[in-house]
Design an enzyme around this catalytic site. Sequence first.
Site, PDB file in Angstrom:
ATOM      1  N   SER A 127      35.022  17.062 114.748  1.00 29.80           N
ATOM      2  CA  SER A 127      35.450  18.263 115.641  1.00 29.80           C
ATOM      3  C   SER A 127      36.268  18.121 116.657  1.00 29.80           C
ATOM      4  CB  SER A 127      33.908  18.589 115.939  1.00 29.80           C
ATOM      5  OG  SER A 127      34.108  19.663 117.041  1.00 29.80           O
ATOM      6  N   TYR A 152      25.700  16.269 121.461  1.00 26.53           N
ATOM      7  CA  TYR A 152      26.475  16.504 120.078  1.00 26.53           C
ATOM      8  C   TYR A 152      27.804  15.866 119.973  1.00 26.53           C
ATOM      9  CZ  TYR A 152      29.101  18.996 116.687  1.00 26.53           C
ATOM     10  OH  TYR A 152      29.811  19.269 115.571  1.00 26.53           O
ATOM     11  N   LYS A 156      29.990  13.033 117.703  1.00 31.45           N
ATOM     12  CA  LYS A 156      31.342  13.124 116.791  1.00 31.45           C
ATOM     13  C   LYS A 156      32.349  11.785 117.196  1.00 31.45           C
ATOM     14  CE  LYS A 156      30.015  16.325 114.364  1.00 31.45           C
ATOM     15  NZ  LYS A 156      29.705  15.800 112.843  1.00 31.45           N
TER      16      LYS A 156
HETATM   17  P1  NAD Z   1      25.171  23.463 108.882  1.00 31.33           P
HETATM   18  O1  NAD Z   1      24.045  23.274 109.854  1.00 31.33           O
HETATM   19  O2  NAD Z   1      25.381  24.713 108.100  1.00 31.33           O
HETATM   20  O3  NAD Z   1      25.265  22.360 107.810  1.00 31.33           O
HETATM   21  C1  NAD Z   1      24.777  21.016 107.886  1.00 31.33           C
HETATM   22  C2  NAD Z   1      23.850  20.623 106.435  1.00 31.33           C
HETATM   23  O4  NAD Z   1      23.428  19.326 106.688  1.00 31.33           O
HETATM   24  C3  NAD Z   1      22.818  21.533 106.529  1.00 31.33           C
HETATM   25  O5  NAD Z   1      22.462  22.177 105.317  1.00 31.33           O
HETATM   26  C4  NAD Z   1      21.430  20.539 106.935  1.00 31.33           C
HETATM   27  O6  NAD Z   1      20.238  20.903 106.394  1.00 31.33           O
HETATM   28  C5  NAD Z   1      22.111  19.255 106.392  1.00 31.33           C
HETATM   29  N1  NAD Z   1      21.489  18.004 107.194  1.00 31.33           N
HETATM   30  C6  NAD Z   1      21.542  17.769 108.418  1.00 31.33           C
HETATM   31  N2  NAD Z   1      21.210  16.486 108.900  1.00 31.33           N
HETATM   32  C7  NAD Z   1      20.847  16.049 107.438  1.00 31.33           C
HETATM   33  C8  NAD Z   1      20.266  14.807 106.964  1.00 31.33           C
HETATM   34  N3  NAD Z   1      19.759  13.947 107.886  1.00 31.33           N
HETATM   35  N4  NAD Z   1      20.370  14.636 105.935  1.00 31.33           N
HETATM   36  C9  NAD Z   1      20.502  15.572 104.807  1.00 31.33           C
HETATM   37  N5  NAD Z   1      21.115  16.733 105.040  1.00 31.33           N
HETATM   38  C10 NAD Z   1      21.225  17.144 106.402  1.00 31.33           C
HETATM   39  O7  NAD Z   1      26.485  23.159 109.711  1.00 31.33           O
HETATM   40  P2  NAD Z   1      28.088  23.203 109.287  1.00 31.33           P
HETATM   41  O8  NAD Z   1      28.650  24.367 110.322  1.00 31.33           O
HETATM   42  O9  NAD Z   1      28.367  23.377 107.893  1.00 31.33           O
HETATM   43  O10 NAD Z   1      28.755  21.829 109.865  1.00 31.33           O
HETATM   44  C11 NAD Z   1      28.865  20.755 108.806  1.00 31.33           C
HETATM   45  C12 NAD Z   1      29.426  19.681 109.793  1.00 31.33           C
HETATM   46  O11 NAD Z   1      30.852  20.090 110.274  1.00 31.33           O
HETATM   47  C13 NAD Z   1      28.631  19.081 110.801  1.00 31.33           C
HETATM   48  O12 NAD Z   1      28.629  17.575 110.598  1.00 31.33           O
HETATM   49  C14 NAD Z   1      29.264  19.691 111.974  1.00 31.33           C
HETATM   50  O13 NAD Z   1      28.595  19.009 112.970  1.00 31.33           O
HETATM   51  C15 NAD Z   1      30.625  19.652 111.608  1.00 31.33           C
HETATM   52  N6  NAD Z   1      31.381  20.779 112.563  1.00 31.33           N
HETATM   53  C16 NAD Z   1      30.842  22.158 112.289  1.00 31.33           C
HETATM   54  C17 NAD Z   1      31.655  23.052 113.201  1.00 31.33           C
HETATM   55  C18 NAD Z   1      31.285  24.372 113.353  1.00 31.33           C
HETATM   56  O14 NAD Z   1      31.289  25.183 114.313  1.00 31.33           O
HETATM   57  N7  NAD Z   1      30.431  24.990 112.175  1.00 31.33           N
HETATM   58  C19 NAD Z   1      32.571  22.635 113.827  1.00 31.33           C
HETATM   59  C20 NAD Z   1      33.141  21.094 113.836  1.00 31.33           C
HETATM   60  C21 NAD Z   1      32.507  20.475 113.209  1.00 31.33           C
HETATM   61  C1  WQD Z   2      33.523  30.212 121.288  1.00 29.97           C
HETATM   62  C2  WQD Z   2      33.995  30.994 122.736  1.00 29.97           C
HETATM   63  C3  WQD Z   2      32.536  30.700 124.426  1.00 29.97           C
HETATM   64  C4  WQD Z   2      29.043  32.878 122.605  1.00 29.97           C
HETATM   65  C5  WQD Z   2      31.208  24.864 119.418  1.00 29.97           C
HETATM   66  C6  WQD Z   2      31.306  23.311 119.815  1.00 29.97           C
HETATM   67  C7  WQD Z   2      32.324  22.692 118.805  1.00 29.97           C
HETATM   68  C8  WQD Z   2      32.468  23.059 117.603  1.00 29.97           C
HETATM   69  C9  WQD Z   2      32.449  24.851 117.550  1.00 29.97           C
HETATM   70  C10 WQD Z   2      31.139  21.983 116.325  1.00 29.97           C
HETATM   71  C11 WQD Z   2      33.806  30.109 124.013  1.00 29.97           C
HETATM   72  C12 WQD Z   2      32.636  32.335 123.991  1.00 29.97           C
HETATM   73  C13 WQD Z   2      30.429  32.197 122.986  1.00 29.97           C
HETATM   74  C14 WQD Z   2      28.657  33.982 123.344  1.00 29.97           C
HETATM   75  C15 WQD Z   2      30.868  33.834 124.301  1.00 29.97           C
HETATM   76  N1  WQD Z   2      31.205  22.910 116.841  1.00 29.97           N
HETATM   77  N2  WQD Z   2      31.109  32.845 123.929  1.00 29.97           N
HETATM   78  N3  WQD Z   2      29.599  34.464 124.114  1.00 29.97           N
HETATM   79  O1  WQD Z   2      31.928  26.180 122.489  1.00 29.97           O
HETATM   80  O2  WQD Z   2      34.441  26.786 121.299  1.00 29.97           O
HETATM   81  O3  WQD Z   2      32.603  25.246 120.264  1.00 29.97           O
HETATM   82  O4  WQD Z   2      31.511  25.330 118.190  1.00 29.97           O
HETATM   83  O5  WQD Z   2      31.757  20.817 116.289  1.00 29.97           O
HETATM   84  O6  WQD Z   2      31.951  21.453 118.969  1.00 29.97           O
HETATM   85  O7  WQD Z   2      31.523  23.040 121.270  1.00 29.97           O
HETATM   86  O8  WQD Z   2      32.511  27.919 120.005  1.00 29.97           O
HETATM   87  O9  WQD Z   2      31.365  29.859 119.335  1.00 29.97           O
HETATM   88  O10 WQD Z   2      30.284  28.485 121.050  1.00 29.97           O
HETATM   89  O11 WQD Z   2      32.195  29.483 121.643  1.00 29.97           O
HETATM   90  O12 WQD Z   2      31.571  34.440 125.185  1.00 29.97           O
HETATM   91  O13 WQD Z   2      27.596  34.774 122.970  1.00 29.97           O
HETATM   92  O14 WQD Z   2      33.144  32.083 122.787  1.00 29.97           O
HETATM   93  O15 WQD Z   2      32.269  30.593 126.033  1.00 29.97           O
HETATM   94  O16 WQD Z   2      34.828  30.624 124.876  1.00 29.97           O
HETATM   95  P1  WQD Z   2      32.762  26.503 121.128  1.00 29.97           P
HETATM   96  P2  WQD Z   2      31.387  29.051 120.419  1.00 29.97           P
END
Ligand code: NAD
Ligand code: WQD
Length: 340
Positions: A127, A152, A156
Site C-alpha cells: 500500500s 495496519y 504492510k
Molecule cells: P477485502 O477485505 O475486500 O479482501 C480481503 C480478503 O481477505 C477478504 O475476502 C477476507 O475475507 C480475506 N481474509 C482476511 N484475512 C484472511 C485470512 N487470514 N485467511 C483467509 N482469508 C482472509 O480487501 P481488499 O480491498 O480486496 O484488499 C486486498 C489487499 O489489498 C489487502 O491486503 C489490503 O490490505 C490491500 N490493500 C487494499 C487497499 C484498499 O484500499 N482496498 C489499498 C492498499 C492495499
Molecule cells: C481518502 C480521502 C479522507 C472518508 C486508506 C488507507 C490506505 C489505503 C487506502 C489500504 C482522505 C477523505 C474519506 C470520508 C473524507 N488502504 N475522506 N470523508 O485514507 O487515503 O487511504 O485507504 O492500504 O492505506 O489509509 O483513503 O478513502 O479513507 O480517504 O473526506 O468520509 O477522503 O480524509 O483525504 P486514505 P480514504
Amino acid sequence: MSTAKVLLTGGAGYIGSHTAVELINQGFEVVVVDDLSRSEHQMIEGIEKITGKPVLFYKGDCADASFLQSVFEKEKIGNVIHFAAYKSVGESVENPLLYYRNNLLSMVTLLAEMKRAGVSKIIFSSSCTVYGQPEHIPVDESAPFKKAESPYGATKQMCERILEDATVSNKNLKVISLRYFNPVGAHPSALIGELPIGTPSNLVPFITQTAAGIRTQLTVFGNDYNTPDGSCVRDFIHVVDLAKAHVKAVQAIDSITTPYETFNIGTGKGETVLELIKKFISVTSVKLNYTIGARRPGDVEKIFAEPRKAREVLKWKAEQTLEDSLLHAWNWEKKLRGLK
Ligand code: NAD
Ligand code: WQD
C-alpha cells in the site's frame, strides 16, 4: 501457457475478485482461498458469472498451516498473490493485536507453506500507506518508509520486510510487492465490487452509500490543507486497472532478475476529495448531501504515484478515468440495494 495455477489468498475480497476475473480472462487457472471473514460467497458467484468459468474455492484461514498445506497438496500452484489481510485503518488502531495476528501470521504461514510445497513466486498487496507523507510528490519506489500512522500501515511495512528477508535466505524465492494507491470503482458488469463491513471509512463507499440514502451525510475531512481547494489529494485508481497490474506482474515475474521488487500502482494523477465529489455528482446526476468537517487524524495531505517503473518494467498503465470509476461504483451500489 504453464498448467500451474495462480493461488489468490483473499480472492473473494474486493481486489482479489477483480484480479481473478482478469487472470481467468487471460487464460490463467485460479485457485481462491478465503476465510470469508471480510467478504461473501456472492463474490465467487460474481466471478463465475462474469467469466463463465467455475472457480476453485477453498474456505479457510491463511494463518492455519495445515489448511494451506492441504491446498498446496491438492493443487499445482505456480504463483501466489497474497491479498488476504484486514485493511481498516481505524479498526487497526482500536484492535492492533487482531491486525498484527492476522496480517503477519498469515504472511509468515503462507511463506512457510510455499517453501514446503516448492512454490517460489509471490505477489504481495502492499500500500502507498508505507510512504506516509512523502517528501517528494509524485512519490517513487525509492522513497523511505515513514513511521507508520497505524498498526495496519505497520503490518504492510513489516510484511514487505518479511518478504525481502525471506528472499535472502531462500534463493529460489521471487517477490513483487505492489503498492496500491487508492482503489475505487467496481466491475462494469456490477456483478462484483466493494462490500464494506459496517460504516465505510473509505471515501467512495461512503459517497455511494450516502447517495443511496443509507447514510444521511458525507463529511469532507478538512478544507484547509495546502492543496488547490483545501481538501486532501489522492491517486484514485480503478480496481479493474489495479487487477490488470497483477496479471502483468504474474507475466513479468520470471523475467525480473532481482529477487525482491516493488512497484507503485497508481494513475500518476492527484485529485482532491472535493474534485472527486463534484465528478460523482456530475456523472451520476444524483444529489449528494455533504458538508465540510474537521481534519481526520492521521490523514496525509497529498500523495500520488510516480508509476513509471510499472509502465517500463511491467508494461502496465492505468486506462480508466475517475469518471469511469465513480459510475461503476454507483452502478454496483444501486445493484446491491436494488435501486433503479
Ligand atoms: P477485502 O477485505 O475486500 O479482501 C480481503 C480478503 O481477505 C477478504 O475476502 C477476507 O475475507 C480475506 N481474509 C482476511 N484475512 C484472511 C485470512 N487470514 N485467511 C483467509 N482469508 C482472509 O480487501 P481488499 O480491498 O480486496 O484488499 C486486498 C489487499 O489489498 C489487502 O491486503 C489490503 O490490505 C490491500 N490493500 C487494499 C487497499 C484498499 O484500499 N482496498 C489499498 C492498499 C492495499
Ligand atoms: C481518502 C480521502 C479522507 C472518508 C486508506 C488507507 C490506505 C489505503 C487506502 C489500504 C482522505 C477523505 C474519506 C470520508 C473524507 N488502504 N475522506 N470523508 O485514507 O487515503 O487511504 O485507504 O492500504 O492505506 O489509509 O483513503 O478513502 O479513507 O480517504 O473526506 O468520509 O477522503 O480524509 O483525504 P486514505 P480514504
